[in-house]
Enzyme design. Sequence first.
Site, short mmCIF file in Angstrom:
data_model
loop_
_atom_site.label_atom_id
_atom_site.label_comp_id
_atom_site.label_asym_id
_atom_site.label_seq_id
_atom_site.Cartn_x
_atom_site.Cartn_y
_atom_site.Cartn_z
N THR A 121 102.60 66.42 46.97
CA THR A 121 102.44 65.01 47.35
C THR A 121 102.52 64.16 46.08
OG1 THR A 121 101.05 65.69 49.18
CG2 THR A 121 100.86 63.39 48.48
N PHE A 152 102.97 68.76 55.62
CA PHE A 152 101.94 68.19 56.49
C PHE A 152 100.98 69.24 57.05
CE2 PHE A 152 105.62 65.43 56.53
CZ PHE A 152 105.06 64.20 56.21
N PHE A 249 92.16 63.10 66.29
CA PHE A 249 91.64 62.61 65.01
C PHE A 249 90.65 61.47 65.17
CE2 PHE A 249 92.64 63.80 60.65
CZ PHE A 249 93.13 65.05 60.92
N CYS A 260 92.95 66.71 50.19
CA CYS A 260 94.04 65.74 50.41
C CYS A 260 93.59 64.32 50.71
CB CYS A 260 94.95 66.25 51.52
SG CYS A 260 95.86 67.71 51.00
N1 LIG Z 1 96.33 71.94 50.50
C1 LIG Z 1 96.92 71.32 51.50
O1 LIG Z 1 96.49 71.44 52.65
C2 LIG Z 1 98.13 70.45 51.26
C3 LIG Z 1 98.89 70.04 52.36
C4 LIG Z 1 100.01 69.20 52.14
C5 LIG Z 1 100.35 68.82 50.85
N2 LIG Z 1 99.59 69.25 49.81
C6 LIG Z 1 100.04 68.89 48.45
O2 LIG Z 1 100.75 70.01 47.93
C7 LIG Z 1 100.53 70.17 46.52
C8 LIG Z 1 99.93 71.53 46.23
O3 LIG Z 1 98.66 71.61 46.84
P1 LIG Z 1 97.88 73.01 47.00
O4 LIG Z 1 96.65 72.72 47.77
O5 LIG Z 1 98.83 74.05 47.47
O6 LIG Z 1 97.50 73.30 45.46
P2 LIG Z 1 96.69 74.51 44.85
O7 LIG Z 1 95.82 73.94 43.82
O8 LIG Z 1 96.11 75.35 45.95
O9 LIG Z 1 97.83 75.41 44.16
C9 LIG Z 1 98.61 75.00 43.08
C10 LIG Z 1 99.20 76.26 42.43
O10 LIG Z 1 100.14 75.86 41.42
C11 LIG Z 1 100.01 76.76 40.32
N3 LIG Z 1 100.57 76.13 39.11
C12 LIG Z 1 100.06 75.13 38.35
N4 LIG Z 1 100.89 74.85 37.33
C13 LIG Z 1 101.96 75.68 37.44
C14 LIG Z 1 103.15 75.86 36.69
N5 LIG Z 1 103.42 75.14 35.62
N6 LIG Z 1 104.03 76.81 37.09
C15 LIG Z 1 103.77 77.57 38.19
N7 LIG Z 1 102.65 77.44 38.94
C16 LIG Z 1 101.76 76.50 38.58
C17 LIG Z 1 98.52 77.02 40.23
O11 LIG Z 1 98.24 78.18 39.48
C18 LIG Z 1 98.16 77.15 41.73
O12 LIG Z 1 98.28 78.48 42.17
C19 LIG Z 1 99.64 68.98 46.15
O13 LIG Z 1 100.46 67.91 45.74
C20 LIG Z 1 98.93 68.62 47.46
O14 LIG Z 1 98.53 67.26 47.50
C21 LIG Z 1 98.51 70.07 49.97
O1 LIG Z 2 88.78 63.70 63.84
C1 LIG Z 2 88.57 64.12 62.70
C2 LIG Z 2 89.51 64.92 61.99
C3 LIG Z 2 89.20 65.35 60.71
N1 LIG Z 2 88.03 65.01 60.13
C4 LIG Z 2 87.73 65.45 58.73
O2 LIG Z 2 88.86 65.14 57.92
C5 LIG Z 2 89.02 66.09 56.87
C6 LIG Z 2 90.43 66.64 56.84
O3 LIG Z 2 90.68 67.39 57.99
P1 LIG Z 2 92.14 67.98 58.36
O4 LIG Z 2 93.09 66.88 58.40
O5 LIG Z 2 91.99 68.81 59.57
O6 LIG Z 2 92.38 68.96 57.13
P2 LIG Z 2 93.35 69.02 55.86
O7 LIG Z 2 93.65 70.46 55.67
O8 LIG Z 2 92.73 68.26 54.75
O9 LIG Z 2 94.74 68.33 56.30
C7 LIG Z 2 95.08 66.97 56.01
O10 LIG Z 2 95.58 66.85 54.69
C8 LIG Z 2 96.75 67.67 54.43
C9 LIG Z 2 97.09 67.51 52.95
O11 LIG Z 2 97.85 66.39 52.68
C10 LIG Z 2 97.88 67.22 55.35
O12 LIG Z 2 99.04 68.02 55.09
C11 LIG Z 2 97.44 67.36 56.80
O13 LIG Z 2 98.48 66.87 57.66
C12 LIG Z 2 96.16 66.54 57.00
O14 LIG Z 2 95.67 66.69 58.34
C13 LIG Z 2 87.96 67.17 57.13
O15 LIG Z 2 86.85 66.94 56.27
C14 LIG Z 2 87.55 66.95 58.58
O16 LIG Z 2 86.19 67.32 58.82
C15 LIG Z 2 87.10 64.22 60.80
O17 LIG Z 2 86.02 63.89 60.28
N2 LIG Z 2 87.40 63.80 62.08
#
Ligand SMILES: NC(=O)c1ccc[n+]([C@@H]2O[C@H](COP(=O)([O-])OP(=O)(O)OC[C@H]3O[C@@H](n4cnc5c(N)ncnc54)[C@H](O)[C@@H]3O)[C@@H](O)[C@H]2O)c1
Ligand SMILES: O=c1ccn([C@@H]2O[C@H](COP(=O)(O)OP(=O)(O)O[C@H]3O[C@H](CO)[C@@H](O)[C@H](O)[C@H]3O)[C@@H](O)[C@H]2O)c(=O)[nH]1
Length: 437
Positions: A121, A152, A249, A260
């Site tokens: 992101t 997402f 939601f 996030c």
């Molecule tokens: N966690 C989620 O649910 C979620 C969902 C959608 C989008 N995102 C976005 O996706 C991105 C990644 O999030 P995440 O939760 O997977 O992160 P994370 O912290 O779980 O993982 C990041 C990984 O990248 C590795 N890394 C760091 N620097 C590196 C490098 N130079 N070369 C190779 N590897 C390297 C780290 O060792 C780690 O394993 C963020 O921008 C986040 O906002 C996260």
């Molecule tokens: O009705 C609701 C739904 C969620 N939550 C809270 O909101 C937070 C996030 O919940 P959820 O969205 O289920 O989890 P994430 O894994 O953080 O996922 C969000 O963040 C991700 C990282 O960007 C996106 O990819 C996803 O689409 C987005 O849902 C948590 O603390 C939940 O307890 C509430 O309080 N009320």
Amino acid sequence: MEVAVIGTGYVGLVTGACLAEKGHRVHCIDIDESRVQQLNNAISPIYEEGIEELLKNGIKRDNLFFTTDYEEGLHQKDIVFLAVGTPESEDGSADLSYLYKASETMAHYINRDITVVIKSTVPVGTGEQIDEKLNSIVKPGVNIRMASNPEFLRQGTAVYDTFHADRIIVGANHPEAKKQLEELYHSFHLPIVVTDIKSAEMIKYTANSFLAMKISFINEIANLSEKLGANIESVTEGIGMDKRIGSSFLNAGIGFGGSCFPKDTKAMVHIAESVEMPLSLIEEVIKVNEKQREVLVDKVRSRFKSLEGLEVAVLGLSFKPNTDDMREAASISIIRKLVQEGVKVTAFDPVAMERAKQVLPEQVNYTDSLEEAIKEKDATLIVTEWNQIKDFPLEKYVELMATPIIMDGRNCFEMKEVQKYEIEYHSIGRKTINNLS
Ligand SMILES: NC(=O)c1ccc[n+]([C@@H]2O[C@H](COP(=O)([O-])OP(=O)(O)OC[C@H]3O[C@@H](n4cnc5c(N)ncnc54)[C@H](O)[C@@H]3O)[C@@H](O)[C@H]2O)c1
Ligand SMILES: O=c1ccn([C@@H]2O[C@H](COP(=O)(O)OP(=O)(O)O[C@H]3O[C@H](CO)[C@@H](O)[C@H](O)[C@H]3O)[C@@H](O)[C@H]2O)c(=O)[nH]1
């Protein structure tokens, strides 16, 4: 297709494993050696349903590889995904240092035309900046086709969400990059929205800000409903049936946490400020959320004359159920405040206790038995709605607690069910039940 994924966190690992499951040949690169070693043994470093099965399948099929070596990982690839973290900086902006570092390292090993896709992101305009950076390093004649493909997935259901996404966003200014990404995702049979890179980057922050706004909105309405004697669940049912509003939601509680929403709403505000276009609505969403985290502790404060020496069970520590992630978990600020005010806290979580120990005050006691956690306590605080907690019989609170007082931050129980027991029950946006004799 030949794919590389840089970063094996929640997003990179799940993306890589799902693409391999669909038959692509995927190399996942991470700088964390122990993580790569674990992954090569089909052990997942993250708690996510279904991920280890995908790892086993990919390793057995010989189309899913893990390495710390960029050269090996990028060899003869058509597409490379950047999926490293973009955490919150001190000023609230997105910290792009991991992304820049990974891009720079990668650029030294690119020796053929390649599509570079940012999955992390990132603020609007980052794709263009990374494109410039890569072009300044790669050998003359090598073409970088930049693209954006924001993610997402939700933690806890990440594999399911990847295979059943509502849509796939492809931001590409180059026709060949667009064609390749459409081909890559063809077998997922999901709707694909094609746009330019900047709009794709904007879509991700807009989606998260909107979802966070829904939560803060319903939490404010819940607080007001509680004050006026209305029931928030009836209110959400009533408004949710209007298709223009929708029912998802809108679960009232103690606010949003996780890796996030908190950081992305702050980054969105920062992006807007940088172009002198303040987003006052999102600023309020953040403020409301911070205040909502206080609600449970406020309920404890107003229920008991003094908190000093009070013995309390806290059920659920992770930021949401089905994950062991403690990033921005409501439990952290709640427990810190309770401990500061002299409360003795016993904590229970089905999977997050090891991670929690690294961030919670050392005074906290832990138990892996829910019964043990509530035994002889003055109050129980429910912070995360794990199924184990929702399904735990209410009569046990009556049987085991010193006084069965429950402060439920996630509205786990139906009011008519609670009414059957000699319990004092406080929840969010609903009347307090006091059946203590
Ligand atoms: N966690 C989620 O649910 C979620 C969902 C959608 C989008 N995102 C976005 O996706 C991105 C990644 O999030 P995440 O939760 O997977 O992160 P994370 O912290 O779980 O993982 C990041 C990984 O990248 C590795 N890394 C760091 N620097 C590196 C490098 N130079 N070369 C190779 N590897 C390297 C780290 O060792 C780690 O394993 C963020 O921008 C986040 O906002 C996260
Ligand atoms: O009705 C609701 C739904 C969620 N939550 C809270 O909101 C937070 C996030 O919940 P959820 O969205 O289920 O989890 P994430 O894994 O953080 O996922 C969000 O963040 C991700 C990282 O960007 C996106 O990819 C996803 O689409 C987005 O849902 C948590 O603390 C939940 O307890 C509430 O309080 N009320």
